[in-house]
Design a protein around this motif. Structure first.
Motif, PDB file in Angstrom:
ATOM      1  N   LEU A  55       0.823  -1.213   0.000  1.00 39.45           N
ATOM      2  CA  LEU A  55       0.000   0.000   0.000  1.00 39.45           C
ATOM      3  C   LEU A  55       0.856   1.261   0.000  1.00 39.45           C
ATOM      4  CD1 LEU A  55      -2.836  -1.013   2.461  1.00 39.45           C
ATOM      5  CD2 LEU A  55      -3.123  -0.355   0.077  1.00 39.45           C
ATOM      6  N   SER A  56       1.989   1.229   0.681  1.00 39.31           N
ATOM      7  CA  SER A  56       2.883   2.388   0.679  1.00 39.31           C
ATOM      8  C   SER A  56       3.417   2.653  -0.719  1.00 39.31           C
ATOM      9  CB  SER A  56       4.062   2.171   1.629  1.00 39.31           C
ATOM     10  OG  SER A  56       3.627   2.047   2.944  1.00 39.31           O
ATOM     11  N   GLY A  57       3.890   1.599  -1.381  1.00 40.62           N
ATOM     12  CA  GLY A  57       4.435   1.751  -2.737  1.00 40.62           C
ATOM     13  C   GLY A  57       3.373   2.148  -3.749  1.00 40.62           C
ATOM     14  N   GLY A  58       2.257   1.442  -3.739  1.00 35.65           N
ATOM     15  CA  GLY A  58       1.180   1.743  -4.676  1.00 35.65           C
ATOM     16  C   GLY A  58       0.573   3.110  -4.434  1.00 35.65           C
ATOM     17  N   GLY A  59       0.354   3.459  -3.181  1.00 34.90           N
ATOM     18  CA  GLY A  59      -0.217   4.763  -2.845  1.00 34.90           C
ATOM     19  C   GLY A  59       0.690   5.903  -3.260  1.00 34.90           C
ATOM     20  N   THR A  60       1.992   5.735  -3.046  1.00 35.63           N
ATOM     21  CA  THR A  60       2.952   6.763  -3.457  1.00 35.63           C
ATOM     22  C   THR A  60       2.919   6.936  -4.971  1.00 35.63           C
ATOM     23  OG1 THR A  60       4.360   6.261  -1.556  1.00 35.63           O
ATOM     24  CG2 THR A  60       5.380   7.448  -3.388  1.00 35.63           C
ATOM     25  N   GLY A  61       2.885   5.814  -5.701  1.00 36.76           N
ATOM     26  CA  GLY A  61       2.829   5.876  -7.161  1.00 36.76           C
ATOM     27  C   GLY A  61       1.576   6.580  -7.663  1.00 36.76           C
ATOM     28  N   PHE A  62       0.430   6.242  -7.100  1.00 40.92           N
ATOM     29  CA  PHE A  62      -0.821   6.873  -7.521  1.00 40.92           C
ATOM     30  C   PHE A  62      -0.846   8.365  -7.174  1.00 40.92           C
ATOM     31  CE2 PHE A  62      -2.367   2.785  -8.516  1.00 40.92           C
ATOM     32  CZ  PHE A  62      -3.557   2.927  -9.209  1.00 40.92           C
ATOM     33  N   LEU A  63      -0.368   8.711  -5.980  1.00 41.01           N
ATOM     34  CA  LEU A  63      -0.341  10.116  -5.581  1.00 41.01           C
ATOM     35  C   LEU A  63       0.594  10.922  -6.476  1.00 41.01           C
ATOM     36  CD1 LEU A  63      -1.405  12.206  -3.568  1.00 41.01           C
ATOM     37  CD2 LEU A  63       0.559  11.674  -2.117  1.00 41.01           C
ATOM     38  N   LEU A  64       1.771  10.366  -6.782  1.00 41.12           N
ATOM     39  CA  LEU A  64       2.706  11.059  -7.671  1.00 41.12           C
ATOM     40  C   LEU A  64       2.154  11.179  -9.088  1.00 41.12           C
ATOM     41  CD1 LEU A  64       6.170   9.680  -6.487  1.00 41.12           C
ATOM     42  CD2 LEU A  64       5.181  11.945  -6.079  1.00 41.12           C
ATOM     43  N   ALA A  65       1.406  10.176  -9.538  1.00 47.05           N
ATOM     44  CA  ALA A  65       0.783  10.253 -10.867  1.00 47.05           C
ATOM     45  C   ALA A  65      -0.258  11.371 -10.892  1.00 47.05           C
ATOM     46  CB  ALA A  65       0.141   8.925 -11.225  1.00 47.05           C
ATOM     47  N   GLY A  66      -1.054  11.489  -9.850  1.00 43.58           N
ATOM     48  CA  GLY A  66      -2.042  12.561  -9.776  1.00 43.58           C
ATOM     49  C   GLY A  66      -1.395  13.932  -9.717  1.00 43.58           C
ATOM     50  N   LEU A  67      -0.333  14.060  -8.925  1.00 43.49           N
ATOM     51  CA  LEU A  67       0.386  15.331  -8.849  1.00 43.49           C
ATOM     52  C   LEU A  67       1.068  15.673 -10.167  1.00 43.49           C
ATOM     53  CD1 LEU A  67       1.974  15.144  -5.270  1.00 43.49           C
ATOM     54  CD2 LEU A  67       0.173  16.701  -6.051  1.00 43.49           C
ATOM     55  N   SER A  68       1.601  14.661 -10.850  1.00 40.83           N
ATOM     56  CA  SER A  68       2.248  14.884 -12.144  1.00 40.83           C
ATOM     57  C   SER A  68       1.255  15.439 -13.159  1.00 40.83           C
ATOM     58  CB  SER A  68       2.837  13.582 -12.692  1.00 40.83           C
ATOM     59  OG  SER A  68       3.899  13.153 -11.897  1.00 40.83           O
ATOM     60  N   SER A  69       0.042  14.905 -13.155  1.00 45.52           N
ATOM     61  CA  SER A  69      -0.955  15.397 -14.110  1.00 45.52           C
ATOM     62  C   SER A  69      -1.391  16.823 -13.766  1.00 45.52           C
ATOM     63  CB  SER A  69      -2.160  14.466 -14.158  1.00 45.52           C
ATOM     64  OG  SER A  69      -2.930  14.582 -12.993  1.00 45.52           O
ATOM     65  N   TYR A  70      -1.379  17.185 -12.496  1.00 44.09           N
ATOM     66  CA  TYR A  70      -1.771  18.538 -12.090  1.00 44.09           C
ATOM     67  C   TYR A  70      -0.658  19.544 -12.386  1.00 44.09           C
ATOM     68  CZ  TYR A  70      -3.188  22.437  -9.138  1.00 44.09           C
ATOM     69  OH  TYR A  70      -3.532  23.689  -8.683  1.00 44.09           O
ATOM     70  N   LEU A  71       0.572  19.186 -12.065  1.00 42.64           N
ATOM     71  CA  LEU A  71       1.707  20.103 -12.213  1.00 42.64           C
ATOM     72  C   LEU A  71       2.315  20.101 -13.613  1.00 42.64           C
ATOM     73  CD1 LEU A  71       3.547  19.273  -8.849  1.00 42.64           C
ATOM     74  CD2 LEU A  71       2.084  21.258  -9.324  1.00 42.64           C
ATOM     75  N   HIS A  72       1.936  19.134 -14.442  1.00 45.34           N
ATOM     76  CA  HIS A  72       2.543  18.922 -15.777  1.00 45.34           C
ATOM     77  C   HIS A  72       4.058  18.790 -15.660  1.00 45.34           C
ATOM     78  CE1 HIS A  72      -1.267  19.481 -17.752  1.00 45.34           C
ATOM     79  NE2 HIS A  72      -1.454  20.607 -17.068  1.00 45.34           N
ATOM     80  N   LEU A  73       4.447  18.055 -14.631  1.00 45.94           N
ATOM     81  CA  LEU A  73       5.851  17.784 -14.342  1.00 45.94           C
ATOM     82  C   LEU A  73       5.950  16.314 -14.006  1.00 45.94           C
ATOM     83  CD1 LEU A  73       8.738  18.904 -13.632  1.00 45.94           C
ATOM     84  CD2 LEU A  73       7.879  19.194 -11.310  1.00 45.94           C
ATOM     85  N   SER A 111      -3.854   8.895  -1.907  1.00 43.83           N
ATOM     86  CA  SER A 111      -3.983   9.416  -0.536  1.00 43.83           C
ATOM     87  C   SER A 111      -4.650   8.386   0.377  1.00 43.83           C
ATOM     88  CB  SER A 111      -4.813  10.702  -0.534  1.00 43.83           C
ATOM     89  OG  SER A 111      -4.178  11.694  -1.294  1.00 43.83           O
ATOM     90  N   ALA A 112      -5.707   7.745  -0.120  1.00 46.27           N
ATOM     91  CA  ALA A 112      -6.394   6.724   0.679  1.00 46.27           C
ATOM     92  C   ALA A 112      -5.460   5.553   0.987  1.00 46.27           C
ATOM     93  CB  ALA A 112      -7.641   6.235  -0.039  1.00 46.27           C
ATOM     94  N   ALA A 113      -4.697   5.118  -0.007  1.00 46.88           N
ATOM     95  CA  ALA A 113      -3.769   4.001   0.201  1.00 46.88           C
ATOM     96  C   ALA A 113      -2.678   4.380   1.197  1.00 46.88           C
ATOM     97  CB  ALA A 113      -3.157   3.566  -1.127  1.00 46.88           C
ATOM     98  N   LEU A 114      -2.168   5.598   1.119  1.00 47.68           N
ATOM     99  CA  LEU A 114      -1.133   6.020   2.069  1.00 47.68           C
ATOM    100  C   LEU A 114      -1.675   6.137   3.490  1.00 47.68           C
ATOM    101  CD1 LEU A 114       0.882   8.629  -0.027  1.00 47.68           C
ATOM    102  CD2 LEU A 114       1.629   6.369   0.743  1.00 47.68           C
ATOM    103  N   LEU A 115      -2.915   6.586   3.638  1.00 50.01           N
ATOM    104  CA  LEU A 115      -3.513   6.640   4.972  1.00 50.01           C
ATOM    105  C   LEU A 115      -3.715   5.240   5.550  1.00 50.01           C
ATOM    106  CD1 LEU A 115      -6.106   9.524   4.572  1.00 50.01           C
ATOM    107  CD2 LEU A 115      -4.023   9.524   5.964  1.00 50.01           C
ATOM    108  N   LEU A 116      -4.165   4.310   4.717  1.00 47.31           N
ATOM    109  CA  LEU A 116      -4.335   2.932   5.177  1.00 47.31           C
ATOM    110  C   LEU A 116      -2.988   2.296   5.533  1.00 47.31           C
ATOM    111  CD1 LEU A 116      -6.314   0.669   5.753  1.00 47.31           C
ATOM    112  CD2 LEU A 116      -6.199   0.029   3.347  1.00 47.31           C
ATOM    113  N   SER A 117      -1.963   2.574   4.717  1.00 46.25           N
ATOM    114  CA  SER A 117      -0.638   2.022   5.031  1.00 46.25           C
ATOM    115  C   SER A 117      -0.085   2.639   6.316  1.00 46.25           C
ATOM    116  CB  SER A 117       0.338   2.225   3.875  1.00 46.25           C
ATOM    117  OG  SER A 117       0.730   3.575   3.769  1.00 46.25           O
ATOM    118  N   LEU A 118      -0.379   3.923   6.568  1.00 48.06           N
ATOM    119  CA  LEU A 118       0.049   4.555   7.820  1.00 48.06           C
ATOM    120  C   LEU A 118      -0.593   3.857   9.011  1.00 48.06           C
ATOM    121  CD1 LEU A 118       1.508   6.875   9.328  1.00 48.06           C
ATOM    122  CD2 LEU A 118      -0.602   8.211   9.032  1.00 48.06           C
ATOM    123  N   TYR A 119      -1.886   3.550   8.897  1.00 48.05           N
ATOM    124  CA  TYR A 119      -2.584   2.817   9.957  1.00 48.05           C
ATOM    125  C   TYR A 119      -1.915   1.460  10.203  1.00 48.05           C
ATOM    126  CZ  TYR A 119      -6.107  -0.188  12.055  1.00 48.05           C
ATOM    127  OH  TYR A 119      -6.742  -1.094  12.852  1.00 48.05           O
TER     128      TYR A 119
END
Length: 188
Positions: free
Chosen positions: A32-50, A75-83
């Motif tokens: 969940l940490s790895g997958g959540g980080t990947g999904f969050l970075l993909a979402g940020l990449s699409s927003y920042l165009h970076l 974000s949901a995956a990272l919160l679950l992995s934090l738990y």
């Protein structure tokens, strides 16, 4: 009473209980940490165009709805992995069962979540023990557990929560404990 016997003599029987520090929890927290980080970075990449991901170009994603949804899933995956990581760190559910014939005391101890009830401890005497009860429920959601039946009190669970124990191991542990305490074994 899943776990290993720390000490077993003719007077004291102590079993460690594995809590949140199970291999499956480590696996799911890492995944969940790895997958959540990947999904969050993909979402940020699409927003920042970076491009924030070294192995894929996610700047081509349209932020609404793909980038936004990927960011929320991340974000949901990272919160679950934090738990899960905090549960592992605090060893929630871990502890021991100790039966002492020499002093006549029984001590059941578990770790809980931080707070005023972090230490969950039940003390009793061997004279209060009515029997050892085996609870077996088969089906879609099987349950196999050992309970300490005390006179005038609720039954106290002795096995860990999670995967059900194999039937042979459950029977052996129940018979060993009943023999050690000199009480009957119920439920078989």
């Amino acid at each position: 009473m899943t776990g290993q016997t720390i000490s077993k003599s003719d007077r004291i029987l102590r079993k460690e209980i594995i809590g949140s520090r199970r291999l499956s929890n480590y696996f799911w927290a890492t995944a969940l940490s790895g997958g959540g980080t990947g999904f969050l970075l993909a979402g940020l990449s699409s927003y920042l165009h970076l491009n924030l991901l070294p192995f894929a170009d996610t700047t081509e994603l349209i932020f609404v709805p793909q980038g936004l949804v990927m960011g929320l899933y991340g974000s949901a995956a990272l919160l679950l992995s934090l738990y899960l990581w905090l549960s592992i760190l605090w060893d929630v559910g871990g502890g021991y069962n100790e039966f002492n014939r020499e002093t006549g005391e029984i001590s059941i101890f578990r770790w809980g979540f931080p707070g005023k009830n972090r230490r969950i401890e039940l003390k009793s005497t061997t004279e209060e023990v009515q029997s050892i009860r085996v609870d077996i429920k088969e089906g879609i959601n099987p349950r196999r557990a050992l309970f300490l039946r005390l006179k005038g009190r609720r039954d106290v669970p002795l096995t860990r929560v999670g995967q059900p124990l194999p039937l042979a191991e459950l029977e052996n542990q129940g018979a060993e404990l009943a023999r050690f305490l000199g009480v009957p074994l119920e439920g078989l």
